[in-house]
Scaffold this active site. Structure first.
Site, PDB file in Angstrom:
ATOM      1  N   SER A 101      16.168 104.763  45.408  1.00  0.00           N
ATOM      2  CA  SER A 101      16.199 106.210  45.559  1.00  0.00           C
ATOM      3  C   SER A 101      16.945 106.578  46.835  1.00  0.00           C
ATOM      4  O   SER A 101      17.581 105.731  47.474  1.00  0.00           O
ATOM      5  CB  SER A 101      14.760 106.748  45.577  1.00  0.00           C
ATOM      6  OG  SER A 101      14.743 108.155  45.542  1.00  0.00           O
TER       7      SER A 101
ATOM      8  N   TYR B  82      24.257 115.481  42.203  1.00  0.00           N
ATOM      9  CA  TYR B  82      23.690 114.248  42.750  1.00  0.00           C
ATOM     10  C   TYR B  82      22.221 114.425  43.135  1.00  0.00           C
ATOM     11  O   TYR B  82      21.369 113.598  42.770  1.00  0.00           O
ATOM     12  CB  TYR B  82      24.493 113.796  43.968  1.00  0.00           C
ATOM     13  CG  TYR B  82      24.069 112.455  44.510  1.00  0.00           C
ATOM     14  CD1 TYR B  82      24.388 111.282  43.834  1.00  0.00           C
ATOM     15  CD2 TYR B  82      23.342 112.355  45.697  1.00  0.00           C
ATOM     16  CE1 TYR B  82      24.010 110.038  44.330  1.00  0.00           C
ATOM     17  CE2 TYR B  82      22.952 111.121  46.199  1.00  0.00           C
ATOM     18  CZ  TYR B  82      23.285 109.973  45.513  1.00  0.00           C
ATOM     19  OH  TYR B  82      22.891 108.748  45.995  1.00  0.00           O
TER      20      TYR B  82
END
Length: 258
Positions: free
Chosen positions: A154, A168
């Site tokens: 992540s 994004y």
């Protein structure tokens, strides 16, 4: 050498790292192989993934796989499982960055209304749907084997909410939510699931050729090596639903061991 930097003994560990031809994926694959793990890496180009796998060592395997495509993912997962004789660790890492949508995203943010729908869909398909498809293909095999670990890569929460970071930010926020739900779904099973992130902007292809305001400092992808090796180790066998920041890993591990 700090406690967090000590080399784990990963002989016998079998790992699949998606998006392993460069950046974070390559650093993690090399770090795992260096500690004795057998690794398989994936990438969209058969030639590129084979070339990179040959540089990793410890008989690393390169598998051409498009994480956006269900058929390709299932075939890739099957090949990795058969070639390694099983998968102990899945690292969901394959992704694309803002540079593919706006090459000047660091200095000239683009409003969400300026993003082409096709570009939005492609990034979500890669960064979120791809994580789902790969986990969906691998985890049932781990459940049948009564063992396995999933690590979702992540990014900082600030990146998920940053101005000009559509698509994004939403794709990464979705991937982290997916990781948390996977951990909840797997809580009563032998499969463990965790989140790992660098802790800052990292020198990967996602930043190549991008202007960085104020001389923005970036991390080396190697920051991911100690935590991913630890997450593959015997000591981490019962670690579940943790969000580990690589830049803070040494302190986190020391506190855990205290």
């Amino acid at each position: 050498m700090s406690t967090a930097e000590q080399m784990e003994d990963l002989n016998g560990v079998r790992a699949l790292i998606t998006g392993g031809t460069s950046g974070l994926g390559l650093a993690m694959a090399a770090g795992l192989a260096e500690a004795g793990a057998r690794v398989a890496i994936t990438g969209r180009s058969a030639d590129r993934v084979a070339e990179v796998a040959s540089t990793i060592g410890n008989d690393a395997i390169g598998i051409a796989m498009d994480s956006r495509d269900e058929t390709s993912v299932e075939a890739g997962a099957t090949r990795a499982w058969d070639a390694l004789g099983g998968i102990d660790l899945l690292v969901n890492n394959a992704g694309i960055g803002m540079r593919t949508v706006n090459p000047d995203f660091m200095t000239t943010p683009q409003g969400f209304w300026e993003v082409a729908p096709a570009a939005f869909r492609d990034m979500v398909e890669t960064n979120l749907t791809g994580y789902f498809l790969v986990a969906r293909a691998v985890v049932p095999r781990m459940l049948d084997a009564r063992s396995g670990r999933v690590v979702t890569i992540s990014m900082n929460h600030s990146t998920m909410n940053r101005r000009g970071f559509v698509p994004y930010g939403p794709s990464r926020a979705g991937a982290e939510a997916l990781a948390r739900i996977m951990a909840a779904d797997l809580a009563d099973t032998p499969v463990r699931a965790n989140i790992l992130l660098p802790g800052g902007a990292t020198a990967t292809g996602m930043l190549d050729g991008t202007a960085r305001p104020g001389g923005l400092a970036v991390l080396s992808p190697d920051v991911m090596r100690p935590p991913i090796r630890w997450l593959a180790s015997k000591e981490a066998a019962d670690v579940h639903d943790e969000r580990i920041v690589a830049t803070e890993f040494a302190d986190w591990l020391a506190a855990r061991r205290a």
